[in-house]
Design a protein around this motif. Structure first.
Motif, short mmCIF file in Angstrom:
data_model
loop_
_atom_site.label_atom_id
_atom_site.label_comp_id
_atom_site.label_asym_id
_atom_site.label_seq_id
_atom_site.Cartn_x
_atom_site.Cartn_y
_atom_site.Cartn_z
N ALA A 62 -18.84 19.64 -14.63
CA ALA A 62 -17.89 19.80 -15.73
C ALA A 62 -16.72 18.84 -15.52
O ALA A 62 -15.78 19.16 -14.79
CB ALA A 62 -17.40 21.24 -15.80
N ASN A 63 -16.78 17.67 -16.13
CA ASN A 63 -15.75 16.64 -15.96
C ASN A 63 -14.63 16.85 -16.96
O ASN A 63 -14.83 16.72 -18.17
CB ASN A 63 -16.35 15.25 -16.17
N VAL A 64 -13.45 17.21 -16.48
CA VAL A 64 -12.30 17.37 -17.36
C VAL A 64 -11.76 15.99 -17.72
O VAL A 64 -11.43 15.20 -16.84
CB VAL A 64 -11.20 18.22 -16.70
N VAL A 65 -11.70 15.71 -19.03
CA VAL A 65 -11.29 14.37 -19.48
C VAL A 65 -9.95 14.37 -20.21
O VAL A 65 -9.39 13.31 -20.46
CB VAL A 65 -12.37 13.75 -20.39
N VAL A 107 -13.19 27.94 -12.56
CA VAL A 107 -12.96 26.76 -11.74
C VAL A 107 -13.91 25.66 -12.21
O VAL A 107 -15.12 25.88 -12.27
CB VAL A 107 -13.20 27.06 -10.24
N LEU A 108 -13.36 24.51 -12.56
CA LEU A 108 -14.15 23.41 -13.11
C LEU A 108 -14.31 22.31 -12.07
O LEU A 108 -13.33 21.87 -11.46
CB LEU A 108 -13.47 22.83 -14.35
N GLU A 109 -15.53 21.87 -11.87
CA GLU A 109 -15.83 20.83 -10.89
C GLU A 109 -16.71 19.76 -11.54
O GLU A 109 -17.73 20.07 -12.16
CB GLU A 109 -16.55 21.43 -9.68
N GLY A 110 -16.31 18.48 -11.39
CA GLY A 110 -17.07 17.40 -11.99
C GLY A 110 -18.41 17.15 -11.34
O GLY A 110 -19.35 16.66 -11.96
N GLY A 111 -18.52 17.46 -10.04
CA GLY A 111 -19.77 17.25 -9.33
C GLY A 111 -20.61 18.51 -9.28
O GLY A 111 -20.31 19.51 -9.95
N GLY A 112 -21.68 18.45 -8.49
CA GLY A 112 -22.55 19.60 -8.33
C GLY A 112 -22.58 20.07 -6.90
O GLY A 112 -21.74 19.67 -6.08
N PRO A 113 -23.55 20.90 -6.55
CA PRO A 113 -23.64 21.35 -5.16
C PRO A 113 -23.98 20.24 -4.18
O PRO A 113 -23.62 20.31 -3.01
CB PRO A 113 -24.78 22.39 -5.21
N ASP A 114 -24.67 19.20 -4.65
CA ASP A 114 -25.10 18.11 -3.78
C ASP A 114 -24.44 16.80 -4.19
O ASP A 114 -23.89 16.66 -5.28
CB ASP A 114 -26.63 17.96 -3.84
N PHE A 115 -24.54 15.81 -3.28
CA PHE A 115 -24.01 14.48 -3.57
C PHE A 115 -24.91 13.79 -4.59
O PHE A 115 -26.13 13.79 -4.47
CB PHE A 115 -23.95 13.65 -2.29
N GLU A 116 -24.29 13.21 -5.63
CA GLU A 116 -25.03 12.50 -6.67
C GLU A 116 -24.33 11.17 -6.94
O GLU A 116 -23.17 11.15 -7.34
CB GLU A 116 -25.08 13.33 -7.95
N PRO A 117 -25.02 10.03 -6.71
CA PRO A 117 -24.38 8.72 -6.92
C PRO A 117 -23.80 8.54 -8.31
O PRO A 117 -22.73 7.96 -8.48
CB PRO A 117 -25.52 7.73 -6.66
N GLU A 118 -24.47 9.06 -9.33
CA GLU A 118 -24.00 8.90 -10.71
C GLU A 118 -22.65 9.59 -10.90
O GLU A 118 -21.74 9.06 -11.54
CB GLU A 118 -25.04 9.49 -11.67
N THR A 119 -22.50 10.77 -10.33
CA THR A 119 -21.24 11.49 -10.43
C THR A 119 -20.18 10.88 -9.53
O THR A 119 -19.01 10.75 -9.91
CB THR A 119 -21.45 12.97 -10.07
N GLN A 120 -20.56 10.48 -8.32
CA GLN A 120 -19.62 9.89 -7.38
C GLN A 120 -19.00 8.61 -7.95
O GLN A 120 -17.86 8.27 -7.65
CB GLN A 120 -20.32 9.58 -6.05
N ALA A 121 -19.75 7.91 -8.79
CA ALA A 121 -19.24 6.66 -9.38
C ALA A 121 -18.00 6.90 -10.23
O ALA A 121 -17.22 5.97 -10.48
CB ALA A 121 -20.33 5.99 -10.22
N CYS A 150 -7.41 28.72 -15.34
CA CYS A 150 -8.37 27.62 -15.22
C CYS A 150 -7.90 26.68 -14.11
O CYS A 150 -6.80 26.11 -14.19
CB CYS A 150 -8.49 26.86 -16.53
N ILE A 151 -8.71 26.53 -13.08
CA ILE A 151 -8.41 25.64 -11.96
C ILE A 151 -9.35 24.44 -12.06
O ILE A 151 -10.56 24.61 -12.16
CB ILE A 151 -8.60 26.36 -10.61
N VAL A 152 -8.79 23.25 -12.04
CA VAL A 152 -9.59 22.03 -12.13
C VAL A 152 -9.72 21.45 -10.73
O VAL A 152 -8.75 21.00 -10.14
CB VAL A 152 -8.95 21.01 -13.09
N GLY A 153 -10.93 21.48 -10.19
CA GLY A 153 -11.18 20.93 -8.86
C GLY A 153 -11.57 22.00 -7.85
O GLY A 153 -10.97 23.08 -7.81
N THR A 154 -12.60 21.70 -7.04
CA THR A 154 -13.05 22.65 -6.03
C THR A 154 -12.88 22.08 -4.62
O THR A 154 -13.69 22.38 -3.74
CB THR A 154 -14.52 23.04 -6.23
N GLY A 155 -11.86 21.27 -4.41
CA GLY A 155 -11.53 20.84 -3.06
C GLY A 155 -10.78 21.95 -2.35
O GLY A 155 -10.71 23.10 -2.82
N PRO A 156 -10.19 21.66 -1.18
CA PRO A 156 -9.47 22.70 -0.43
C PRO A 156 -8.38 23.39 -1.24
O PRO A 156 -8.23 24.62 -1.15
CB PRO A 156 -8.89 21.92 0.75
#
Length: 425
Positions: free
Chosen positions: A197-200, A43-57, A19-25
């Motif tokens: 998928a936000n890992v908390v 691979v778990l990523e908190g955001g989606g394919p596009d920019f979303e202000p609610e997630t970016q917050a 399980c990899i948390v994060g889809t950055g480089p």
């Protein structure tokens, strides 16, 4: 496979091997290494394919101490990660990624700094990985020594090479991390990217010694867990620390934080205005092309000065390099921070939400009202008024000043930009 975590039933348990948390480089590069294996990779990523202000917050945080970019401004919470925020503007090529290898001296202990141990490796240990990273980052065939980038009469500054030498930063595109790697991982038979998928929390065995599961929460309300044999946190220096500190069910101080070090020693590779270089003659602009952002052999680079390892050791200095950006002779009267504050206040006016350091921004706007008015007049006049507001090239994009036909008229000095190592604290 690409799965929207918001569609996963509440309280589900997903079983996987890695399980990899994060889809950055970091996360995507590691996931790519594991493709085609006889085990499952999630691979778990908190955001989606596009920019979303609610997630970016979710990247927001409180800053204290020295000025630093707001956390939500300097990072991106989406598939591909922060490379989406990298500038990629250039007259000749895409230059989103700026890179150079660490120096040998960077791995050494600094006897004059307390609590500054040597790294448990040396530069040579990284060299094979630098070569593999070159392909992933789509860098050109040249190395980092200035001789490989000297073209059309460009030469290093004539300085004592025992003290100061010239090498380069290379530039690569952002698309390997924002497009190519996400697509490659999503297509693989043994890999799945779960987005939104936000890992908390990281759950561990009772003694806190082994990670067993991560808890995932979606902004739409559903939550589930992912169980794996191996976990990798690849969410960056801030979010990795934040997640470890939040995971305090079995370790009250957070995972790995018995010595109260998780989240400390935060550092950045700072860009600092280090002064102004006033050449005796504008003819110098004919011989400084190596320090411009230039395209050579299907690659781009910018030259910089640096102290030799021997000088750093002898003078007890942290590592630093020097870049040169041409400016109009009256550019010192320009106060861009006033305009930046004005833009920040204007940008949030429609969101009914005050920015961080709102009072400081307001003071800047009041103090720089005359400058802001002149800046706006320059824009209205299509840049005919206030010639000394001519913007010089930026450190990453906007190069090519060395081939401008009117460079001797537009520029007369160089801003010296330090790229400085910070002392650990």
């Amino acid at each position: 496979m690409l799965i929207d975590a918001r569609s996963i039933p509440h309280d589900s348990v997903i079983e996987t091997d890695v399980c990899i948390v994060g889809t950055g480089p970091a996360g995507l590069t590691l996931a790519r290494e594991l493709l085609g294996q006889a085990f499952r990779v999630s691979v778990l990523e908190g955001g989606g394919p596009d920019f979303e202000p609610e997630t970016q917050a979710l990247t927001e945080g409180t800053l204290t101490g020295d000025p630093f970019d707001p956390l939500q401004k300097s990072r991106r919470r989406r598939i591909g990660g922060t490379p989406h925020a990298w500038d990629s503007r250039s007259a000749t090529t895409e230059v989103g990624l700026r890179c150079a290898p660490l120096d040998r001296v960077d791995f050494e202990a600094k006897s004059w700094l307390p609590d500054y141990p040597a790294w448990p490796m040396v530069r040579a240990d990284l060299d094979p990985y630098y070569e593999r990273a070159r392909a992933i980052c789509r860098l050109g065939p040249c190395g980092y020594e200035s001789a490989e980038w000297e073209r059309d009469g460009s030469r290093p500054m004539p300085l004592d090479r025992a003290v100061l030498r010239t090498n380069v930063w290379q530039y690569g595109p952002q698309s390997p991390f924002t497009v190519e790697l996400p697509n490659e991982v999503a297509r693989a038979a043994n890999a799945t990217i779960y987005h939104h998928a936000n890992v908390v929390e990281v759950e561990t065995t009772e003694d806190g010694g082994t990670a067993t599961r991560v808890r995932v929460a979606c902004l739409h309300g559903n939550a589930f867990v992912v169980a794996a044999k191996l976990f990798v946190l690849a969410t960056g220096g801030v979010e990795n620390a934040r997640l470890l500190l939040l995971s305090d069910r079995t370790r009250p101080k957070g995972i790995g934080n018995e010595r109260d070090l998780v989240g400390r020693y935060f550092m950045d590779h700072q860009f600092i205005h280090g002064g102004t270089f006033f050449p005796a003659s504008r003819a110098v602009f004919d011989s400084m092309a190596l320090y411009d952002t230039r395209h050579v052999r299907d690659a781009s680079a910018t030259g910089k000065l640096y102290f030799t390892d021997e000088v750093l050791r002898h003078e007890r200095l942290l590592n630093v390099s020097f870049a040169f950006l041409p400016k109009h002779r009256r550019y010192l009267k320009v106060r861009e921070e006033y305009m930046d504050s004005f833009k920040e206040l204007v940008s949030v006016a429609t969101r009914f939400r005050l920015p961080g350091h709102a009072a400081a921004h307001a003071r800047n706007v009041i103090k720089g009202a005359d400058y802001i008015a002149a800046r706006l007049l320059r824009k209205i006049s299509r840049n005919r008024l206030f010639a000394h507001f001519e913007e010089g090239p930026d450190m990453v994009y906007g190069g090519g000043w060395s081939v401008e036909s009117d460079r001797h008229r537009k520029y007369s000095v160089f801003a010296v930009i330090l790229h400085a190592e910070q002392a650990p604290h």
